[in-house]
Scaffold this motif. Structure first.
Motif, short mmCIF file in Angstrom:
data_model
loop_
_atom_site.label_atom_id
_atom_site.label_comp_id
_atom_site.label_asym_id
_atom_site.label_seq_id
_atom_site.Cartn_x
_atom_site.Cartn_y
_atom_site.Cartn_z
N CYS A 128 43.17 68.21 38.53
CA CYS A 128 42.82 67.17 37.56
C CYS A 128 41.38 67.43 37.13
O CYS A 128 40.45 67.29 37.93
CB CYS A 128 42.94 65.79 38.18
SG CYS A 128 44.61 65.12 38.21
N PHE A 181 47.55 66.45 34.27
CA PHE A 181 47.26 65.83 35.55
C PHE A 181 48.12 66.43 36.66
O PHE A 181 49.01 67.25 36.41
CB PHE A 181 47.45 64.30 35.48
CG PHE A 181 48.88 63.84 35.32
CD1 PHE A 181 49.65 63.52 36.45
CD2 PHE A 181 49.47 63.68 34.07
CE1 PHE A 181 50.95 63.06 36.32
CE2 PHE A 181 50.77 63.24 33.93
CZ PHE A 181 51.53 62.94 35.06
N THR A 234 42.50 61.11 33.89
CA THR A 234 43.64 61.92 34.32
C THR A 234 43.46 63.43 34.13
O THR A 234 44.18 64.22 34.73
CB THR A 234 44.91 61.51 33.56
OG1 THR A 234 44.67 61.67 32.15
CG2 THR A 234 45.26 60.06 33.84
N LYS A 268 41.00 61.02 40.88
CA LYS A 268 42.11 61.95 40.66
C LYS A 268 41.67 63.41 40.78
O LYS A 268 42.50 64.28 41.05
CB LYS A 268 42.73 61.69 39.29
CG LYS A 268 43.40 60.31 39.19
CD LYS A 268 43.90 60.05 37.78
CE LYS A 268 44.50 58.66 37.67
NZ LYS A 268 43.51 57.58 37.87
N HIS A 293 46.91 62.28 40.81
CA HIS A 293 47.22 61.01 40.15
C HIS A 293 48.35 60.32 40.91
O HIS A 293 49.51 60.70 40.79
CB HIS A 293 47.63 61.30 38.70
CG HIS A 293 47.77 60.08 37.84
ND1 HIS A 293 47.76 58.79 38.33
CD2 HIS A 293 47.94 59.96 36.49
CE1 HIS A 293 47.90 57.94 37.34
NE2 HIS A 293 48.02 58.62 36.22
#
Length: 446
Positions: free
Chosen positions: A230, A240, A317, A349, A354
């Motif tokens: 990420c 992501f 993200t 993240k 995520h």
């Protein structure tokens, strides 16, 4: 006067809500103490999936080769929670891990979970995927029963089981706002506490990647990272990384927490939840207008000037929506911000991937830890600033190393957590530290 400013004038001041306990099971981090160590060291906890994670004969697509995984998702002390072996066999691991994590959060708050039976304690938890149900349909084809339906199909059972096994009589709601689910759950829990319908609240989310179907769809849509990282704010960001995550915070009105001598780890000063409406072309598109409106509502409810925010935990993200989020943050946080007062912005993240329905509460946990330690750890993989973002114009700074909390003379330490979901829901929380005499003893605890 604009509709936005007129509406803001009528938003009542929110009563502050204390975060008195934390429990989390995240990639590479069981518990908030371990999470802080991971963040402080700048570690990336993503990797290849455990060998036994997916059903036999299935493999994730190239874009899902790496992820953030919690190990031991099949482990569950059924006897401890009074669950029969047959019932445990059909229970979604998301339900099982939530039970354990909520118990740990209550212990972190100094509460004996067994003493809550009969209390007006609320449960608001986020969930958006139900991979376990897909597995039950395959492994028990022709033998599905009510236990299977309750254990894997009904999302309401994520909250319902927690309320049942702890004997709680407050509201019990599973929230599905896609990736904004757990932050929405925290917002709703705060409303319940302020309304007086609950005296204590457990808020959080659960997300376990147990199948490959959703990953295949995400990969086909081109939204997964090609290298399994990420890269929030980076020029090479192209998607992501999916990850597991279960996290719970224990919440209580600040006045009650102080009167009862509870440990106050941080304070939620205000929050807001809203939808983009028709401010975009497609329902799944992000919207600067929708996000900035919710942010302004949150700051109005907290009676906090956006220019005083020192750190924002972004949704972040590592996809094209980052530019929209950063644009909204700039639009709001730049208002009346003095020259030379930057705002640090980061994304958990980059460390763990995520965790979708649990991402918001995981970001809240990170933010609470930052406030406790008065430090902001680095956001990883942001090597080359994205050309889609005018960084010279933004008051936002991505830290590439651990930095001390931004000190503004005469201003308290203030932070925010931002979240959004693909359905168009936006959530924003405004966070401050707890009173010094109540936070000093908890800093650095696990």
């Amino acid at each position: 006067m604009s509709p936005q400013s007129s509406e803001a004038d009528h938003i009542p001041k929110a009563d502050p809500v204390a975060v008195i306990g934390i429990g989390c099971r995240l990639p590479g981090a069981h518990g908030p103490g371990r999470l802080w160590e991971l963040l402080r060291a700048g570690q990336d906890a993503t990797g290849v999936a455990p060998a036994d994670r997916f059903p036999a004969g299935t493999t994730p697509p190239a874009g899902g080769a790496r992820g953030g995984f919690v190990h031991g998702v099949d482990e569950f002390d059924a006897e401890f929670f009074g669950v029969t072996a047959d019932e445990a066999a059909t229970m979604d691991p998301q339900q099982r891990l939530l039970l354990h994590t909520a118990w740990e959060a209550l212990e972190d708050a100094g509460r004996d979970p067994g003493d809550l039976a009969g209390s007006a304690t609320a449960v608001f938890v986020g969930q958006s995927h139900a991979d376990h149900w897909d597995r039950l349909r395959e492994t028990r084809a022709g033998r599905l029963d009510l236990d299977c339906l309750v254990g894997g199909h009904q999302r309401s059972m994520l909250a319902g089981r927690l309320s049942f096994h702890l004997g709680l009589h407050g509201p019990s709601v599973t929230v599905d706002c896609a990736q904004a689910s757990s932050l929405a759950a925290v917002h709703l829990a705060c409303l319940s506490l302020r309304a007086g319908e609950s005296a204590l609240a457990l808020a959080g989310g659960a997300n376990l990647v147990l199948g490959t179907t959703a990953t295949e769809v995400f990969d086909g849509a081109g939204v997964l990272s090609s290298d399994g990282r990420c890269r929030f704010g980076d020029g090479a960001a192209d998607g992501f990384v999916r990850s597991d995550g279960v996290a719970v915070v224990v919440l209580k009105r600040l006045d009650r927490a102080l009167a009862d001598g509870d440990p106050v780890r941080a304070v939620i000063l205000g929050s807001a939840l809203g939808h983009d409406g028709a401010t975009k072309r497609h329902v799944t598109d992000p919207s600067v207008t929708g996000q900035s409106l919710v942010m302004r509502r949150a700051y109005r409810s907290a009676r906090v000037a956006p220019g005083d925010i020192g750190y924002v935990e972004a949704h972040g993200t590592g996809t094209r929506i980052d530019a929209v989020e950063l644009g909204a943050l700039n639009e709001v946080l730049a208002e009346n911000r003095p020259q030379g007062r930057p705002c640090l912005v980061g994304s958990l993240k980059s460390n763990i991937g995520h965790c979708e329905a649990a991402a918001g509460v995981a970001g809240l946990v990170k933010t609470v830890l930052c406030l406790e330690h008065r430090e902001v750890p680095p956001t990883l993989h942001a090597d080359t600033p994205s050309p889609l973002i005018d960084w010279d114009r933004l008051p936002l700074v991505l830290p590439d190393s651990t930095r001390p909390w931004p000190a503004f003379a005469g201003r308290p330490a203030l932070a925010a957590v931002n979240g959004q979901g693909m359905s168009g829901v936006n959530a924003h929380l405004v966070i401050g530290p707890g009173p010094a005499e109540h936070t000093g003893a908890v800093r650095g605890r696990s």
